[in-house]
Design a protein around this motif. Sequence first.
Motif, PDB file in Angstrom:
ATOM      1  N   VAL A 145       0.247  -1.250   0.379  1.00  0.00           N
ATOM      2  CA  VAL A 145      -0.324  -0.228   0.192  1.00  0.00           C
ATOM      3  C   VAL A 145       1.276   1.575   0.131  1.00  0.00           C
ATOM      4  N   GLU A 204       1.373   2.095  11.150  1.00  0.00           N
ATOM      5  CA  GLU A 204       0.752   1.777   9.150  1.00  0.00           C
ATOM      6  C   GLU A 204      -0.812   1.480   9.410  1.00  0.00           C
ATOM      7  N   ARG A 205      -1.633   0.589  10.678  1.00  0.00           N
ATOM      8  CA  ARG A 205      -2.775  -0.588  10.236  1.00  0.00           C
ATOM      9  C   ARG A 205      -3.105   0.438  10.856  1.00  0.00           C
ATOM     10  N   PRO A 206      -4.867   0.906  11.606  1.00  0.00           N
ATOM     11  CA  PRO A 206      -5.471   0.317  12.587  1.00  0.00           C
ATOM     12  C   PRO A 206      -5.277  -0.942  13.391  1.00  0.00           C
ATOM     13  N   ASP A 207      -4.850  -1.347  13.884  1.00  0.00           N
ATOM     14  CA  ASP A 207      -4.695  -3.035  14.857  1.00  0.00           C
ATOM     15  C   ASP A 207      -4.626  -2.508  16.841  1.00  0.00           C
ATOM     16  N   TYR A 227      -1.965  -2.536  18.734  1.00  0.00           N
ATOM     17  CA  TYR A 227      -0.785  -1.460  18.833  1.00  0.00           C
ATOM     18  C   TYR A 227      -1.320  -0.481  18.159  1.00  0.00           C
ATOM     19  N   ALA A 238     -12.102  -4.747  15.318  1.00  0.00           N
ATOM     20  CA  ALA A 238     -11.174  -4.827  14.578  1.00  0.00           C
ATOM     21  C   ALA A 238     -11.774  -2.849  14.118  1.00  0.00           C
ATOM     22  N   ALA A 285     -11.012   1.139  13.410  1.00  0.00           N
ATOM     23  CA  ALA A 285     -10.724   1.529  12.148  1.00  0.00           C
ATOM     24  C   ALA A 285     -11.414   2.770  12.205  1.00  0.00           C
ATOM     25  N   ALA A 330      -9.607   5.440  14.389  1.00  0.00           N
ATOM     26  CA  ALA A 330      -8.306   6.208  13.514  1.00  0.00           C
ATOM     27  C   ALA A 330      -8.892   7.284  12.765  1.00  0.00           C
ATOM     28  N   ASP A 331     -10.709   7.273  11.884  1.00  0.00           N
ATOM     29  CA  ASP A 331     -10.703   7.721  11.126  1.00  0.00           C
ATOM     30  C   ASP A 331     -11.125   9.133  11.834  1.00  0.00           C
ATOM     31  N   VAL A 347      -3.437   6.932  11.689  1.00  0.00           N
ATOM     32  CA  VAL A 347      -3.319   5.986  10.774  1.00  0.00           C
ATOM     33  C   VAL A 347      -3.001   5.919   9.377  1.00  0.00           C
ATOM     34  N   PRO A 406      -1.689   4.215   5.833  1.00  0.00           N
ATOM     35  CA  PRO A 406      -0.904   3.233   5.521  1.00  0.00           C
ATOM     36  C   PRO A 406      -0.002   2.929   4.389  1.00  0.00           C
ATOM     37  N   GLY A 407       1.387   2.205   4.912  1.00  0.00           N
ATOM     38  CA  GLY A 407       2.346   2.837   4.124  1.00  0.00           C
ATOM     39  C   GLY A 407       2.793   4.578   4.383  1.00  0.00           C
ATOM     40  N   ALA A 464       0.440  -2.663   6.197  1.00  0.00           N
ATOM     41  CA  ALA A 464      -0.142  -2.235   5.799  1.00  0.00           C
ATOM     42  C   ALA A 464      -0.308  -2.995   4.835  1.00  0.00           C
ATOM     43  N   ASP A 476      -6.515  -3.152   5.497  1.00  0.00           N
ATOM     44  CA  ASP A 476      -7.027  -1.222   5.823  1.00  0.00           C
ATOM     45  C   ASP A 476      -7.322   0.015   5.500  1.00  0.00           C
ATOM     46  N   LEU A 519     -10.763   1.240   6.390  1.00  0.00           N
ATOM     47  CA  LEU A 519     -10.736   2.880   7.006  1.00  0.00           C
ATOM     48  C   LEU A 519     -11.950   3.595   5.466  1.00  0.00           C
ATOM     49  N   ALA A 536     -15.230   3.457   7.625  1.00  0.00           N
ATOM     50  CA  ALA A 536     -14.811   3.681   9.004  1.00  0.00           C
ATOM     51  C   ALA A 536     -15.642   4.843   8.749  1.00  0.00           C
TER      52      ALA A 536
END
Lengths: 313, 176
Positions: free
Chosen positions: A62, A146-149, A151, A205, A209, A212-213, A244, A246-247, B149, B153, B157, B160
Amino acid sequence: MNASAASIAHDAHGHHGPVLQYQPGLPLSRGKLIMWLFLSTEIMFFAALLGSYVVLRFGAAVWPKPHHVHLSEPIGAFNTFVLICSSVTVVLALEAARANKRSLAKIWMLTTLILGGLFLGIKAYEYSAKFSHGIYPAAPRGLIYERPDLYYGSAVRARLSDPAIIEQMKELDARPESELTAEEVTGRRRLAQVREMAMAVDQQAFDLAVIADQVMPLPNEAAGGHGHGGGLNETFSWLQLPIVIPGGNMWASTYFLLTGFHAVHVIVGLIVFSILLLYELGPKHAGMIENAGLYWHFVDLVWIFLFPLLYLF
Amino acid sequence: MSTPNPNETTASHGPVTEPGPLAESRAGGGSTSAEHPAGHGDESHGGLGLYLAVFCALCFLTTMSFFTYSSYWPWRDEPQVGWAFMMAVSCTKALLVVLFFMHVLWEANWKYVLTIPAAMMAIFLAIMLIPDVGLRNRMVAQERALHMARPADLLLLERAANAAEGESHHAGDHDH
């Protein structure tokens, strides 16, 4: 061979003594030859940087869209225009110096200096826009996940449990609605939701997200707009919750490395031009202007590739 | 074309050359390059008109690559078309700058000695990065895959964001 050359020269100009004259290996002056050799090493230097960027970018699962990382295409295009203009002015300075129009050469050189400074100023503005969104090349200032995980969730919880932030949030909650702007009122409501979701035991999960949004929404490319307004980080600048993208981490590393090295080259060019301004810019110093110009055109050349690769790809 | 022919001078005068084409003999030592060898002829090639024409071409080409960003660009769904187009535009711009502003068009053949090897090494350098860096995600350790990522993902997002958008619309209706 040298001995015979000396003797012939001696014969030709008896009383001058031996005068040794050499044919240059290449039909160009030493300064220009060395500048071109230097530029060929620079070609490889930037080829390594640009090549790594391209390979990293297309090898990534990504890669963020320019809007995800708050890049502004019009600003980038304007900066390209500024550099092209400065390339023209340095060429005109050289032409003026060769024609012995010293004051005109100085004016063009000064214009080049100003345009280079303008480029750097715009670049600094762009950098500050990244920094204000928590986009840094590395921790501890970088807020990118990097991702909504899990961590990410724990990082949000950690930030929300910071005593200073708890204090700020208490202050915010205590303020009456009449004192707040409409944006802050909805922001406060959303922040309360985010706090609840971040601290929840049965977290899903999708909840992460949503968090993050809410913190920093990724603009929707298809809609062409900027999603549903700024996130919590923008409404409350003290919040600085993890975000967040990604990439985003690899993007930030490559972006700051490429543009940073280019900016260093621009700064060096400006220093050279400032030194040149101390001289009389006549035909005697045209060679110096030409060499500085060659370097400056190369800096322009690098940006010609950087602009589409960073802003439009 | 207009470059001095060293062989000719050498043939008629032996190892000593005429002082004319020597840069060093007139520059007076230390200065980087005060003047160019006579007959080399790179003084005032372009003239204002040519430089302005190149400048206009560069501005036009920049607008063209910026055009891919606008909503009028017809291949918005196929980014590869835009990428190829932008690289073609960038190469054209680079060529214009190198040929006219850097005066390479009027230089003698030494230009190939310096630029072609450097360009080839640059290209090979980028190609050599492909196996280890470009294809790094073909085989990924589980630990790294955990933090990497993925397109999923982005979709999550997006979902969301859509949910939040729906909610804010709903809230907006409620207020009215």
